[in-house]
Design a protein around this motif. Structure first.
Motif: not given
Length: 414
Positions: A235, A337, A339-342
């Motif tokens: 990332f 994961e 951080y990016q998966n709402e």
């Protein structure tokens, strides 16, 4: 029922709730006693700090005391408290015998903060690259001092259920001398999340911790050297902001903006910092007690990734508000994961609310604590008769402490 009205707290340091979990813990205890109409005096031999809380604003009298000085005897005789609370075992070692001698009917409480012997033994095992075993505690020098202090007191507050089990199973401490008292916070509701910054409004990873605490310094080193390079690889836009009170030069030298690794120093308001972050990272490798930074993350609606030691005794059988991993690559992948998966992030927030309400509910513990102290007051004589090891330690150990203290005092006068 005896009406207990006067509490003396003898502090290792003056409380700094925005610098450490220990400071927050102390203010939680003060709030409970104040809500029950105790007259509270907070005394400490520590130097004043620019970051210490204004005790007077909480209705608490502040008194500076001296180590190895009979002036404390005069002070406590005049104050004549019903209850004395020692902040950590080192303070009980210094002042316990004076309290017992001058105010024998005062209930003696010990707030352990965490088991220092557990933290020390784990640190030693970590440095020697050997697995930590519970039996390591039995040969740990600080354990002998800490357990003696617990035995000398009428009741000791233990912050972690894991540490309660160690005291009962490894050290064979009678449960009548122990009182489980975790961090205490207000109830949370899902509607509270709507008042916090949303997933879209938040940015960056964050770590926060007092750098006078060795596990925090080690955590930041570990992040910088092992975990952060893997997160940046997967990332590239990632940014980590590291906050903490009392950063040393070696901490400041880790500041590498080009690598997205920022040493921010002391946070003016820790809660505001955590609220604005998307994910808390806390790869703690040794330590003890409960991790205030991780409870604060839950209260701020900020999911976290931590280790098994970080999450120890903090969530019962509930799902963590993020992920728990002791493996470097897995830890880094979980961080990305989360951080990016709402959807995962939002579910982790809800997990945090469940943990706060199930494990750290102020209303669940505070009234029971005051009841326990009143019961102890009414049964103090029989309670102490049943604690023969405690009276034995008072007779022998504190005699030596007493005369050592008097020798130091005489030496200081010459």
């Amino acid at each position: 029922m005896n009406q207990i009205k006067k509490l003396l707290i003898i502090g290792f340091v003056w409380p700094e709730p925005n610098s450490s979990a220990a400071g927050s813990r102390m203010m939680q205890l003060i709030a409970i006693f104040a809500a029950n109409q105790f007259e509270i005096t907070f005394a400490s031999p520590a130097l004043d700090s620019e970051f210490m809380v204004d005790l007077a604003s909480f209705g608490v009298e502040k008194v500076t005391i001296e180590l190895n000085n009979t002036s404390f005897d005069d002070f406590i005789i005049k104050l004549n408290p019903d209850v004395v609370l020692f902040d950590r075992f080192m303070i009980e070692e210094q002042f316990g015998w004076r309290v017992a001698e001058n105010c024998p009917q005062a209930i003696r409480l010990l707030d352990t903060e965490d088991l220092h012997c557990l933290r020390t033994a784990r640190h030693k095992a970590f440095k020697e690259n050997s697995p930590f075993q519970l039996n390591d505690l039995l040969v740990e020098e600080v354990a002998k001092r800490e357990i003696a202090s617990i035995l000398r007191c009428d009741l000791s507050f233990i912050i972690s259920e894991f540490e309660m089990k160690i005291l009962e199973d490894v050290f064979k401490i009678n449960t009548s001398l122990l009182y489980y008292l975790p961090f205490l916070v207000d109830e949370m509701f899902e509607i509270d999340l709507e008042k916090l910054p949303s997933f879209e409004e938040r940015k960056h990873f964050v770590f926060i911790g007092n750098f006078l605490h060795e596990p925090n310094w080690n955590t930041v080193q570990y992040l910088k050297e092992a975990i952060w390079p893997l997160i940046k690889k997967g990332f590239p836009e990632a940014v980590l902001e590291v906050y903490g009170a009392y950063p040393s030069q070696k901490v400041l030298q880790l500041h590498q903006p080009k690598e997205g690794f920022f040493i921010m120093g002391r946070a003016a308001n820790a809660c505001e910092v955590v609220k604005k972050a998307k994910v808390v990272l806390a790869p703690i490798r040794f330590g003890a007690g409960l991790k205030g930074k991780l409870l604060e993350a839950m209260q701020c609606g900020t999911p976290s990734v931590t280790t098994s030691i970080g999450a120890e005794a903090m969530h019962g059988n509930l799902f963590w508000n993020g992920f728990i991993s002791d493996e470097v690559e897995e830890f880094a992948n979980y961080a990305i994961e989360l951080y990016q998966n709402e959807n995962l992030w939002r579910q982790s927030q809800k997990n945090g609310i469940a943990i706060v309400n199930e494990c750290f509910q102020k209303s669940q513990f505070s009234s029971q604590l005051i009841d326990a102290i009143h019961t102890l007051s009414n049964q103090l004589e029989s309670h102490r008769l049943q604690n023969f090891m405690g009276s034995l330690l008072h007779h022998h150990t504190l005699k030596s402490t007493k005369y050592m203290s008097k020798w130091i005092e005489a030496k200081n006068k010459n």
